[in-house]
Motif scaffolding. Structure first.
Motif, PDB file in Angstrom:
ATOM      1  N   ALA A 252     -12.581   5.707   6.322  1.00 52.76           N
ATOM      2  CA  ALA A 252     -12.617   5.156   4.971  1.00 52.76           C
ATOM      3  C   ALA A 252     -13.927   5.498   4.286  1.00 52.76           C
ATOM      4  CB  ALA A 252     -12.421   3.638   5.027  1.00 52.76           C
TER       5      ALA A 252
ATOM      6  N   GLU B 246     -11.136 -11.957   6.015  1.00 50.17           N
ATOM      7  CA  GLU B 246     -11.008 -11.626   7.443  1.00 50.17           C
ATOM      8  C   GLU B 246      -9.813 -10.731   7.718  1.00 50.17           C
ATOM      9  OE1 GLU B 246     -11.945 -15.003  10.112  1.00 50.17           O
ATOM     10  OE2 GLU B 246     -12.370 -16.019   8.214  1.00 50.17           O
ATOM     11  N   ALA B 247      -9.593  -9.772   6.830  1.00 46.31           N
ATOM     12  CA  ALA B 247      -8.578  -8.755   7.077  1.00 46.31           C
ATOM     13  C   ALA B 247      -9.255  -7.381   6.983  1.00 46.31           C
ATOM     14  CB  ALA B 247      -7.432  -8.867   6.086  1.00 46.31           C
ATOM     15  N   PRO B 248     -10.167  -7.073   7.927  1.00 48.56           N
ATOM     16  CA  PRO B 248     -10.936  -5.825   7.794  1.00 48.56           C
ATOM     17  C   PRO B 248     -10.062  -4.585   7.839  1.00 48.56           C
ATOM     18  CG  PRO B 248     -11.293  -6.816   9.938  1.00 48.56           C
ATOM     19  CD  PRO B 248     -10.552  -7.817   9.128  1.00 48.56           C
ATOM     20  N   PHE B 249      -8.936  -4.682   8.569  1.00 49.67           N
ATOM     21  CA  PHE B 249      -8.052  -3.518   8.632  1.00 49.67           C
ATOM     22  C   PHE B 249      -7.548  -3.159   7.240  1.00 49.67           C
ATOM     23  CE2 PHE B 249      -3.691  -1.882   9.027  1.00 49.67           C
ATOM     24  CZ  PHE B 249      -3.968  -0.704   9.695  1.00 49.67           C
ATOM     25  N   LEU B 250      -7.109  -4.186   6.505  1.00 55.09           N
ATOM     26  CA  LEU B 250      -6.610  -3.927   5.161  1.00 55.09           C
ATOM     27  C   LEU B 250      -7.729  -3.417   4.262  1.00 55.09           C
ATOM     28  CD1 LEU B 250      -4.169  -6.868   4.582  1.00 55.09           C
ATOM     29  CD2 LEU B 250      -3.670  -4.506   5.116  1.00 55.09           C
TER      30      LEU B 250
ATOM     31  N   PHE C 170     -10.933  -8.477   0.732  1.00 54.28           N
ATOM     32  CA  PHE C 170     -10.171  -8.433   1.989  1.00 54.28           C
ATOM     33  C   PHE C 170     -11.086  -8.714   3.182  1.00 54.28           C
ATOM     34  CE2 PHE C 170      -6.866  -5.361   0.074  1.00 54.28           C
ATOM     35  CZ  PHE C 170      -6.210  -6.433  -0.482  1.00 54.28           C
TER      36      PHE C 170
ATOM     37  N   ILE D 176     -12.145  -2.225  13.772  1.00 59.58           N
ATOM     38  CA  ILE D 176     -11.481  -1.083  13.161  1.00 59.58           C
ATOM     39  C   ILE D 176     -12.469   0.062  13.000  1.00 59.58           C
ATOM     40  CG2 ILE D 176      -9.690  -2.265  11.891  1.00 59.58           C
ATOM     41  CD1 ILE D 176     -11.912  -1.962   9.546  1.00 59.58           C
TER      42      ILE D 176
ATOM     43  N   ALA E  64     -10.288  -1.557   5.137  1.00 62.57           N
ATOM     44  CA  ALA E  64     -10.514  -0.138   5.418  1.00 62.57           C
ATOM     45  C   ALA E  64      -9.376   0.703   4.858  1.00 62.57           C
ATOM     46  CB  ALA E  64     -10.646   0.083   6.922  1.00 62.57           C
ATOM     47  N   VAL E  65      -8.136   0.201   5.011  1.00 56.20           N
ATOM     48  CA  VAL E  65      -6.995   0.945   4.479  1.00 56.20           C
ATOM     49  C   VAL E  65      -7.088   1.034   2.965  1.00 56.20           C
ATOM     50  CG1 VAL E  65      -4.515   0.838   4.189  1.00 56.20           C
ATOM     51  CG2 VAL E  65      -5.495   0.460   6.413  1.00 56.20           C
ATOM     52  N   GLN E  66      -7.539  -0.063   2.349  1.00 56.07           N
ATOM     53  CA  GLN E  66      -7.698  -0.077   0.892  1.00 56.07           C
ATOM     54  C   GLN E  66      -8.664   1.009   0.448  1.00 56.07           C
ATOM     55  OE1 GLN E  66      -6.670  -2.340  -1.555  1.00 56.07           O
ATOM     56  NE2 GLN E  66      -8.242  -2.283  -3.109  1.00 56.07           N
ATOM     57  N   VAL E  67      -9.831   1.060   1.104  1.00 54.49           N
ATOM     58  CA  VAL E  67     -10.812   2.082   0.711  1.00 54.49           C
ATOM     59  C   VAL E  67     -10.239   3.470   0.969  1.00 54.49           C
ATOM     60  CG1 VAL E  67     -13.085   3.016   1.172  1.00 54.49           C
ATOM     61  CG2 VAL E  67     -12.754   0.562   1.094  1.00 54.49           C
TER      62      VAL E  67
ATOM     63  N   PHE F  60       0.833  -1.211   0.000  1.00 58.14           N
ATOM     64  CA  PHE F  60       0.000   0.000   0.000  1.00 58.14           C
ATOM     65  C   PHE F  60       0.863   1.255   0.000  1.00 58.14           C
ATOM     66  CE2 PHE F  60      -3.624  -2.379   2.081  1.00 58.14           C
ATOM     67  CZ  PHE F  60      -4.432  -2.282   0.981  1.00 58.14           C
TER      68      PHE F  60
END
Lengths: 102, 413, 168
Positions: free
Chosen positions: B138, C52-56, C48, B131, C58-61, A68
């Motif tokens: 987001a 089960e990688a919700p952090f990723l 994602f 989160i 959210a970071v993706q969005v 990222f």
């Protein structure tokens, strides 16, 4: 539950489309978009392998975070370059930017 | 003692399973139902909010406000809405159709989605993702995209100009807002909204008043309210990015704007005012819902108040205020508080073994006091500094305009 | 194969991802291509979540949809005078061939080696906390302090570089 290869196939398709875009598009912005697609496909792979192969250690997720970071840096610098070239040469077509200095 | 929402959930679950549904399918159906009900309620409550806002604004400006439709004009919004819905949607020539209609939908969605992580009571929350705070950031970034889409697709230079202005401002004010979102996360040690609300035995607005204030300012800019209402600035750039929208499409922007204000107030209430917490809220969770509503409306009233009394700031002032004042202040505040908090924790852990505990107000008191002291010092220094800079700038301005008066002023002083 | 809510969600997200990617590389209107990019990245965020990688997710969005796409859209707007509509270059049949071959090879390898694999274990509850710790710890199995700092410096350098390059 979804088998691993579904995710991998989606990522592979995304990556191949990105490769096609990089090779076939003329506009530099479109090329950057295709590169973003490829980086994202890599990320899907990393996370899928993390989830299916080694969910107990977090190296896969950590790697995705670095992807990222690189993607964000790449987009910022790349687009800044495009705007700068556009100002100087009035073009964003990759083929026409054939001088090393402008 | 269950709260009202859990009771409804259990009732529906047993009903669906009684009808022969699978546990998974029944859960999925109830989730969809709950989401639909929540989104609809948020939009419905706008009818009341818009009336309230116009009424309060009217009183602030020494008017009566809407008073024709229904008792106290309470159905004014319904009438307005009916008017908007029956109007034709005029599509400007050369408009890019898909983005043109995607923009209002995205705008509303970006606001409504936030409600998924706001805890209504101790037990009821759309989804308590780990989160939550990041999810909010987001989701709200979708709104910026919607503004850009609307400005571009309208094929109108005022719209595009307004969109550029709006994006520049929204992106800038997102920075201090996100920095201040870190404060509740740091203090509670969690990004779950539910845990953040539950951790506030002492509300964070008391231990970190400066943080809450910066968040409030950034929030006012994000929702585009006076003194930061440059997104529309009807007297300068027509109506910004929504110039070309009419009828139902405009109604959606309108609704999104108000829902955004309300949502941000709910966020402030949850992050800094303790959310659902209040006397007796743990025994009777339904009470928590009422406390939350009261807190939201207190913040909302503050927002209306500032809108009614403050004049619009010039766009370059808005930007330099954000980048040269708010962001450095936010950074300094975060670094100083974490540093002092850590040192205090090392020094005081022997005297107050519960220094990091958040269970009771008494446990939290030493930490809150130290944080409050840091906040006050930083805040006072910031105010002093800004007064100094302002005075110097005014003197420069006067010197440039009337060189003599400064000399005279110096002499008399 | 059993149709469950999860598989339905997977198919929707996969369709978003692949359809969006196809739109990015084939759409002649550049602004629409950028919209398709958002769709594709959103689909990836959905994947994602399913992984089960919700952090990723959210970071993706946040990073892609909220920052990179906005950057791309603004660049397209700024440079639109000459490139409103564009076609592919002359080597597109060859490029398509390369893409197809790559997809076929990858697909073959994936089906050969990874077909029908299922998760070996569940995701630990504290994975988010551990991820945060991993990024700032410098010893042990998951120690990413140095890469993390390097990434921060990279971002800072990119930020300064972008400003220097793009300003007049």
């Amino acid at each position: 539950m979804i088998p691993l290869h579904w995710y991998l196939l989606v990522a592979a398709g995304m990556f191949a489309l990105g490769v096609y875009g990089v090779l076939a598009r003329r506009n530099m912005v479109a090329i950057i978009m295709s590169i973003e697609l490829m980086l994202n496909a890599v990320n899907i792979n990393l996370v899928a392998f993390w989830r299916y192969m080694a969910p107990e250690n977090l190296n896969g997720q950590a790697f995705a975070i670095f992807v990222f970071t690189v993607a964000a840096a790449e987009a910022a610098v790349g687009l800044a370059l495009i705007i700068s070239i556009y100002r100087a040469r009035e073009t964003v077509v990759a083929k026409e930017i054939d001088m090393l200095k402008w | 003692m269950g709260d009202i929402f859990t009771t409804i959930y259990n009732f529906l679950l047993s009903l669906l399973i009684g009808l022969g549904a699978d546990q998974v399918v029944a859960d999925a159906i109830i989730t969809f139902l709950a989401a639909a009900v929540l989104a609809t309620c948020v939009l419905l409550i706008l009818i009341f909010n818009i009336w309230l806002e116009r009424k309060v604004l009217g009183r602030i400006q020494d008017r009566i406000g809407p008073n024709r439709v229904g008792p106290y004009g309470i159905f004014q919004t319904v009438a307005d809405l009916t008017k908007l819905l029956t109007k034709e949607i005029i599509i400007p020539s050369g408009a890019d159709l898909v983005p043109f209609f995607l923009a209002p939908i995205l705008m509303v969605a970006s606001v409504i989605l936030v409600w998924a992580v706001i805890p209504f009571t101790g037990k009821t929350i759309g989804t308590d993702v780990n989160i939550g705070v990041l999810y909010f950031v987001a989701v709200s970034s979708l709104g910026i995209m919607a503004v850009l889409l609307a400005g571009w697709s309208s094929n109108n230079k005022y719209a595009l100009l307004g969109a550029f202005r709006a994006v520049a401002m929204l992106v800038s004010y997102e920075v201090p807002m996100i920095l201040m979102l870190l404060v509740p996360v740091l203090l509670s040690g969690s990004m779950r909204m539910g845990e953040i609300a539950a951790a506030q035995s002492i509300w964070y607005v008391f231990s970190m008043p400066l943080a809450a204030f910066i968040f409030l300012i950034a929030m006012t800019a994000e929702i585009g309210r006076s003194p930061f209402d440059l997104l529309e600035a009807e007297s300068e750039i027509v109506a910004g990015y929504q110039t070309e929208y009419s009828g139902f499409a405009f109604a959606m922007f309108y609704a999104a704007e108000w829902a955004h204000a309300f949502t941000m107030c709910a966020l402030v209430a949850t992050l800094f005012l303790g959310g659902w917490r209040g006397p007796g809220a743990e025994q009777y969770p339904t009470l928590g819902f009422i406390y939350l509503a009261i807190k939201i409306y207190v913040v909302y009233f503050f927002s209306i108040w500032s809108r009614g009394t403050l004049p619009r700031i010039r766009i370059d002032h808005v930007m330099s205020f954000c980048w040269k004042f708010l962001i450095p202040l936010a950074l300094i505040l975060i670094v100083l508080t974490t540093l002092v908090d850590k040192i205090a924790q090392i020094l005081l852990i022997n005297r107050f073994p519960n220094y990091l505990s958040m269970a009771t107000p008494a446990d939290m008191l030493p930490r809150a006091g130290i944080l409050l002291a840091v906040n006050l010092v930083v805040g006072l220094v910031a105010i002093g500094w800004i007064a100094l800079v302002g005075r110097r700038e005014r003197r420069h301005q006067t010197a440039a305009e009337h060189p003599a008066s400064v000399e005279a002023g110096m002499a008399t002083r | 194969m059993v149709i469950t809510p999860v598989t339905i969600a997977f198919f929707i997200m996969a369709a978003f991802t692949l359809g969006g990617s196809l739109g990015v590389v084939t759409n002649r209107n550049l602004f629409h291509a950028a919209l398709y990019l958002i769709l594709a990245l959103f689909g990836a965020a959905g994947l994602f979540v399913l992984l089960e990688a919700p952090f990723l997710a959210a970071v993706q969005v946040l990073i892609y949809v909220g920052a990179i796409s906005v950057l791309i859209a603004i660049t397209i707007m700024v440079t639109r005078r000459i490139m409103g509509v564009e076609s592919a270059n002359r080597q597109w049949p060859l490029s398509a061939l390369v893409g197809l071959l790559l997809a076929a090879t990858l697909g073959f390898v994936i089906m050969d080696r990874f077909a029908g694999k299922f998760p070996v274990a569940g995701v630990p509850d504290d994975s988010l906390t551990r991820l945060g710790m991993a990024l700032v710890s410098y010893e042990g199995m998951e120690a990413y302090l140095v890469p993390f700092e390097v990434a921060s410096v990279l971002l800072l350098a990119a930020m300064i570089g972008a400003i220097v390059v793009a300003r007049k």
